[in-house]
Design an enzyme around this catalytic site. Structure first.
Site, PDB file in Angstrom:
ATOM      1  N   ASP A  89      27.615  38.739  38.114  1.00  0.00           N
ATOM      2  CA  ASP A  89      26.556  38.882  36.897  1.00  0.00           C
ATOM      3  C   ASP A  89      25.397  38.342  37.863  1.00  0.00           C
ATOM      4  O   ASP A  89      23.975  37.937  37.507  1.00  0.00           O
ATOM      5  CB  ASP A  89      27.128  37.019  36.179  1.00  0.00           C
ATOM      6  CG  ASP A  89      27.546  37.322  35.319  1.00  0.00           C
ATOM      7  OD1 ASP A  89      28.159  38.449  34.858  1.00  0.00           O
ATOM      8  OD2 ASP A  89      28.372  36.740  34.128  1.00  0.00           O
ATOM      9  N   ASP A 144      38.155  31.244  42.122  1.00  0.00           N
ATOM     10  CA  ASP A 144      35.960  31.322  41.927  1.00  0.00           C
ATOM     11  C   ASP A 144      35.806  31.245  43.364  1.00  0.00           C
ATOM     12  O   ASP A 144      36.302  31.768  44.324  1.00  0.00           O
ATOM     13  CB  ASP A 144      35.698  29.676  41.897  1.00  0.00           C
ATOM     14  CG  ASP A 144      35.532  29.063  40.124  1.00  0.00           C
ATOM     15  OD1 ASP A 144      35.538  30.743  39.718  1.00  0.00           O
ATOM     16  OD2 ASP A 144      35.220  28.146  40.290  1.00  0.00           O
ATOM     17  N   ASP A 146      34.713  30.891  46.200  1.00  0.00           N
ATOM     18  CA  ASP A 146      34.623  30.303  47.776  1.00  0.00           C
ATOM     19  C   ASP A 146      35.921  29.797  47.577  1.00  0.00           C
ATOM     20  O   ASP A 146      36.084  29.184  49.279  1.00  0.00           O
ATOM     21  CB  ASP A 146      33.785  28.465  47.203  1.00  0.00           C
ATOM     22  CG  ASP A 146      33.897  27.790  45.990  1.00  0.00           C
ATOM     23  OD1 ASP A 146      33.493  28.172  44.698  1.00  0.00           O
ATOM     24  OD2 ASP A 146      34.590  26.598  46.281  1.00  0.00           O
ATOM     25  N   ASP A 238      37.598  25.867  31.613  1.00  0.00           N
ATOM     26  CA  ASP A 238      39.059  25.585  31.762  1.00  0.00           C
ATOM     27  C   ASP A 238      39.508  24.617  31.180  1.00  0.00           C
ATOM     28  O   ASP A 238      40.869  24.904  30.417  1.00  0.00           O
ATOM     29  CB  ASP A 238      38.329  25.793  32.642  1.00  0.00           C
ATOM     30  CG  ASP A 238      37.651  24.393  33.385  1.00  0.00           C
ATOM     31  OD1 ASP A 238      37.014  23.994  32.989  1.00  0.00           O
ATOM     32  OD2 ASP A 238      37.549  24.372  34.566  1.00  0.00           O
TER      33      ASP A 238
END
Length: 510
Positions: A89, A144, A146, A238
């Site tokens: 995105d 994710d 990171d 989540d």
């Protein structure tokens, strides 16, 4: 007297609520010691196909590291059985970085696709839902930007899903890539370890509702679809999905010994933004999920009660903030306590009517506090008992981490105001807030390297509120000392120092 009684009742309510959350630490600590790795009967003859969903939004510094880890994982599991889907995105030069990296790995015969929606509708939940609709594989691993999953992640997780069709989610324990980066990351690492080593482990061992943490896990596609898919009406998609899946009868498996390391926010503005989003998201999820959980009597009292504690955990921050404000007010209006001897002499002098009755009521209030104070003390130190337990489990020296525990203490108290604002947005507004991702810099060594990177967080008004609270606390401390009201210093001193610490650090690391 009526005002003092009101303060007493409010203080008593706050104390009982603190007791519930504090006592729960001891309960989960005890349960965590019973954790056992689930038995895997045998590995499957053939590993099933799996899709890796990697939600990305303006993460140019870490995306290459993530894809390197995912391709290593695919090599171990089997390249032909892994499809990597990047949910991009981004609206900056991360787009070019991703295209360059993807071209490199496609030439090496990896199956990698990029999904670009052209907007951020639904934010992370919207991206995951769009990817779900384009995913033929039954199993989906999510990481994710990171995070750096270990090469054997899929090999150690997928067999459990193949073995048990009622297993809907597998969650690994988050590790830390930059634990020793600075004093803040050391403290934050301990905070996260409390969640993953004590709380998650204890909930799993006790057979309670658990949560997928948004990264470092594998989900069964069919379970997601039956539960209604990814939904963007909370900032904790989540946590929300985890409960909806479990309410359908699916289970969650927590693998404590499988670590998926991620990057800890290295600055106070980043830390506060992440924590405030989690506070808002989890409490918004509580508003949505608890009306579904509480009426289900087949769950039993323990599961329903623990769901309340789990989903409303961030309420501890408003409780802390309210306690500080009440202590300041009571200090300024000089609510002094009476000793038992003073109370007896005044009752003898005035009788039990009029002022004598008021004195007796005050004495009874003090007796209640004499009973409650030891419980308050035990529950106050509960988080620190959990923190020390995480160090013990990981064989980390307590003496070498005393400074980190002190910083954690200051951060825990000092960020209570910011988290209270996040909680307020969740509880008193139906507005869908923007999902703000926490910037990561892939700088694991240079103490000031993050200052030269993009994605800095602008300074907002909260630091001024924190500084104002620190000044209010300082005035209350002076007033208490002049009135010889030393008991309130137990609350005023740590809160005032913590608010000043967080406010100043926010300015320095803006």
């Amino acid at each position: 007297m009526p005002i003092q009684s009101i303060f007493f009742v409010l203080s008593l309510i706050l104390t009982l609520l603190f007791f519930l959350y504090g006592f729960n630490h001891y309960y989960l600590l005890n349960q965590a010691r019973r954790y056992q790795l689930p038995i895997l009967i045998k590995s499957p003859d053939a590993y099933p196909a799996v899709s890796l969903h990697l939600p990305i939004y303006n993460e140019k510094y870490v995306v290459r590291r993530l894809l390197m880890a995912c391709t290593r994982m695919a090599e171990v599991y089997g390249i032909d059985r892994v499809n990597i889907l990047i949910l991009d995105d981004s609206d900056d030069d991360t787009v070019l970085e991703i295209d360059t990296i993807v071209d490199e790995y496609i030439k090496k015969h990896f199956h990698i696709e990029v999904l670009r929606r052209g907007n951020r509708q639904g934010y992370k939940a919207g991206a995951l839902q769009a990817a779900l609709e384009k995913t033929p594989e039954e199993f989906i691993a999510i990481f994710d930007a990171d995070f750096v999953p270990p090469a054997d992640f899929l090999v150690r997780t997928l067999p459990y899903l193949v073995q048990d069709e009622r297993l809907g989610i597998i969650q690994s324990r988050w590790g830390h890539l930059n634990r020793d980066f600075n004093f803040l990351t050391k403290a934050t690492a301990i905070l996260m370890d409390i969640h993953f080593i004590v709380e998650q482990t204890g909930r799993y061992a006790a057979g309670l509702f658990q949560n997928f943490n948004g990264s470092g896990g594998v989900l069964r596609k069919n379970a997601i679809l039956k539960a209604g898919g990814w939904q963007a009406d909370t900032l904790a998609e989540d946590l929300d999905l985890s409960y909806r899946i479990q309410l359908l009868g699916y289970r969650v498996l927590y693998l404590k010994d499988l670590q998926t390391p991620g990057e800890i926010p290295p600055t106070m503005p980043n830390h506060k933004q992440q924590q405030s989003r989690w506070a808002c998201g989890s409490l918004r999820a509580a508003r949505k999920i608890l009306p579904l959980v509480l009426p289900k009597r087949e769950l039993g009292f323990r599961q329903r009660f623990q769901s309340i504690i789990h989903l409303t955990g961030y309420l501890i921050h408003p409780l802390m903030t309210i306690s500080f404000v009440l202590t300041c007010i009571s200090t300024f209006v000089n609510f002094n306590s009476l000793t038992a001897t003073q109370t007896y002499l005044l009752i003898v002098k005035h009788g039990i009517t009029g002022s004598g009755l008021s004195v007796m009521i005050s004495f009874l209030q003090n007796m209640v506090w004499l009973f409650i104070v030891p419980l308050v003390f035990l529950c106050t130190i509960a988080p620190w008992v959990s923190a020390i337990e995480t160090l013990r489990v990981q064989k980390l020296s307590l003496s070498h981490n005393l400074a980190s525990l002190l910083v954690l203490y200051l951060v825990g108290f000092g960020t209570s105001l910011d988290n209270t604002l996040g909680a307020g947005r969740a509880l008193f507004s139906d507005r869908v807030y923007e999902w703000t991702r926490t910037p990561k810099y892939a700088d694991l060594k240079s103490q000031a390297g993050w200052r030269t990177k993009k994605y800095q967080i602008a300074l907002n008004y909260v630091w001024l509120l924190e500084l104002s609270f620190a000044c209010l606390g300082a005035l209350a401390i002076v007033h208490a000392i002049l009135d010889s009201n030393y008991a309130v210093l137990i609350v005023l001193v740590p809160f005032s120092i913590a608010y000043a610490f967080v406010s100043l650090l926010t300015i320095l690391q803006r």
